[in-house]
Write a protein that holds these residues in place. Structure first.
Motif, PDB file in Angstrom:
ATOM      1  N   ALA A  45      -9.594   0.620  13.058  1.00 42.61           N
ATOM      2  CA  ALA A  45      -8.861  -0.640  12.998  1.00 42.61           C
ATOM      3  C   ALA A  45      -9.821  -1.784  12.689  1.00 42.61           C
ATOM      4  O   ALA A  45     -10.954  -1.810  13.173  1.00 42.61           O
ATOM      5  N   ASN A  46      -9.393  -2.691  11.845  1.00 44.48           N
ATOM      6  CA  ASN A  46     -10.146  -3.875  11.423  1.00 44.48           C
ATOM      7  C   ASN A  46     -11.296  -3.583  10.474  1.00 44.48           C
ATOM      8  O   ASN A  46     -12.081  -4.471  10.163  1.00 44.48           O
ATOM      9  N   ALA A  47     -11.421  -2.334  10.008  1.00 46.49           N
ATOM     10  CA  ALA A  47     -12.430  -2.017   8.990  1.00 46.49           C
ATOM     11  C   ALA A  47     -12.015  -2.687   7.686  1.00 46.49           C
ATOM     12  O   ALA A  47     -10.834  -2.913   7.427  1.00 46.49           O
ATOM     13  N   VAL A  48     -12.990  -3.005   6.857  1.00 52.05           N
ATOM     14  CA  VAL A  48     -12.726  -3.635   5.560  1.00 52.05           C
ATOM     15  C   VAL A  48     -13.145  -2.664   4.468  1.00 52.05           C
ATOM     16  O   VAL A  48     -14.262  -2.154   4.470  1.00 52.05           O
ATOM     17  N   LEU A  49     -12.236  -2.389   3.539  1.00 52.93           N
ATOM     18  CA  LEU A  49     -12.490  -1.490   2.424  1.00 52.93           C
ATOM     19  C   LEU A  49     -12.573  -2.328   1.155  1.00 52.93           C
ATOM     20  O   LEU A  49     -11.556  -2.791   0.634  1.00 52.93           O
ATOM     21  N   PRO A  50     -13.779  -2.564   0.630  1.00 52.43           N
ATOM     22  CA  PRO A  50     -13.916  -3.398  -0.573  1.00 52.43           C
ATOM     23  C   PRO A  50     -13.286  -2.725  -1.795  1.00 52.43           C
ATOM     24  O   PRO A  50     -13.360  -1.511  -1.958  1.00 52.43           O
ATOM     25  N   LEU A  51     -12.664  -3.541  -2.625  1.00 53.60           N
ATOM     26  CA  LEU A  51     -12.065  -3.066  -3.867  1.00 53.60           C
ATOM     27  C   LEU A  51     -12.946  -3.441  -5.052  1.00 53.60           C
ATOM     28  O   LEU A  51     -13.845  -4.267  -4.922  1.00 53.60           O
ATOM     29  N   ASP A  52     -12.634  -2.854  -6.194  1.00 52.96           N
ATOM     30  CA  ASP A  52     -13.421  -3.118  -7.400  1.00 52.96           C
ATOM     31  C   ASP A  52     -12.934  -4.348  -8.161  1.00 52.96           C
ATOM     32  O   ASP A  52     -13.279  -4.543  -9.315  1.00 52.96           O
ATOM     33  N   SER A  53     -12.122  -5.182  -7.519  1.00 57.29           N
ATOM     34  CA  SER A  53     -11.600  -6.356  -8.198  1.00 57.29           C
ATOM     35  C   SER A  53     -11.699  -7.578  -7.295  1.00 57.29           C
ATOM     36  O   SER A  53     -11.921  -7.462  -6.096  1.00 57.29           O
ATOM     37  N   ARG A  54     -11.513  -8.735  -7.921  1.00 54.51           N
ATOM     38  CA  ARG A  54     -11.567  -9.998  -7.199  1.00 54.51           C
ATOM     39  C   ARG A  54     -10.150 -10.555  -7.056  1.00 54.51           C
ATOM     40  O   ARG A  54      -9.247 -10.142  -7.777  1.00 54.51           O
ATOM     41  N   VAL A  55      -9.960 -11.492  -6.161  1.00 52.73           N
ATOM     42  CA  VAL A  55      -8.640 -12.072  -5.901  1.00 52.73           C
ATOM     43  C   VAL A  55      -8.027 -12.644  -7.178  1.00 52.73           C
ATOM     44  O   VAL A  55      -6.835 -12.507  -7.426  1.00 52.73           O
ATOM     45  N   GLU A  56      -8.829 -13.253  -8.025  1.00 54.17           N
ATOM     46  CA  GLU A  56      -8.306 -13.911  -9.229  1.00 54.17           C
ATOM     47  C   GLU A  56      -8.118 -12.953 -10.412  1.00 54.17           C
ATOM     48  O   GLU A  56      -7.598 -13.345 -11.452  1.00 54.17           O
ATOM     49  N   ASP A  57      -8.513 -11.694 -10.277  1.00 55.09           N
ATOM     50  CA  ASP A  57      -8.348 -10.719 -11.362  1.00 55.09           C
ATOM     51  C   ASP A  57      -6.874 -10.384 -11.577  1.00 55.09           C
ATOM     52  O   ASP A  57      -6.079 -10.413 -10.637  1.00 55.09           O
ATOM     53  N   PRO A  58      -6.510 -10.037 -12.820  1.00 52.19           N
ATOM     54  CA  PRO A  58      -5.120  -9.641 -13.076  1.00 52.19           C
ATOM     55  C   PRO A  58      -4.755  -8.372 -12.305  1.00 52.19           C
ATOM     56  O   PRO A  58      -5.619  -7.549 -12.012  1.00 52.19           O
ATOM     57  N   VAL A  59      -3.476  -8.243 -11.984  1.00 55.77           N
ATOM     58  CA  VAL A  59      -2.955  -7.033 -11.356  1.00 55.77           C
ATOM     59  C   VAL A  59      -2.126  -6.288 -12.396  1.00 55.77           C
ATOM     60  O   VAL A  59      -1.706  -6.862 -13.406  1.00 55.77           O
ATOM     61  N   GLU A  60      -1.905  -4.999 -12.165  1.00 58.84           N
ATOM     62  CA  GLU A  60      -1.128  -4.185 -13.100  1.00 58.84           C
ATOM     63  C   GLU A  60       0.150  -3.713 -12.421  1.00 58.84           C
ATOM     64  O   GLU A  60       0.137  -3.343 -11.253  1.00 58.84           O
TER      65      GLU A  60
END
Length: 98
Positions: A45-60
């Protein structure tokens, strides 16, 4: 969000078809993670899993495994404050792809 009546209409779209009222599920992909299994097993619980994108990047946007559009995440305001939405920036031509 924009009213559906503002969507561009093409000659190939038949809105009188009974299939137009069938709901579909759209999946929004915001990024991917590739952790090692040992690191994944250590997460709690409360672990953070980094993604390969940034908040401002487009989504699909996908229907099944088919890419149908790209867009930008937005937070709604007013009565729906805090709810996420997607502003479409690119929409697939269903005949030829995105």
């Amino acid at each position: 969000m924009d009213d559906a009546s503002e969507a561009p209409k093409t000659g190939a779209t038949d809105l009188s078809s009974p299939f137009t009222s069938v709901p579909i599920e759209i999946t929004i992909s915001v990024g991917k993670a590739r952790p090692l299994i040992r690191d994944l097993l250590k997460m709690g619980a409360n672990a953070v899993l980094p993604l390969d994108s940034r908040v401002e990047d487009p989504v699909e946007l996908f229907v099944g495994d088919r890419l149908i559009a790209r867009g930008e995440l937005e937070e709604l305001e007013g009565d729906q404050a805090g709810q996420l939405a997607v502003r479409l920036t690119e929409v697939a031509d269903l005949q030829n792809g995105l």
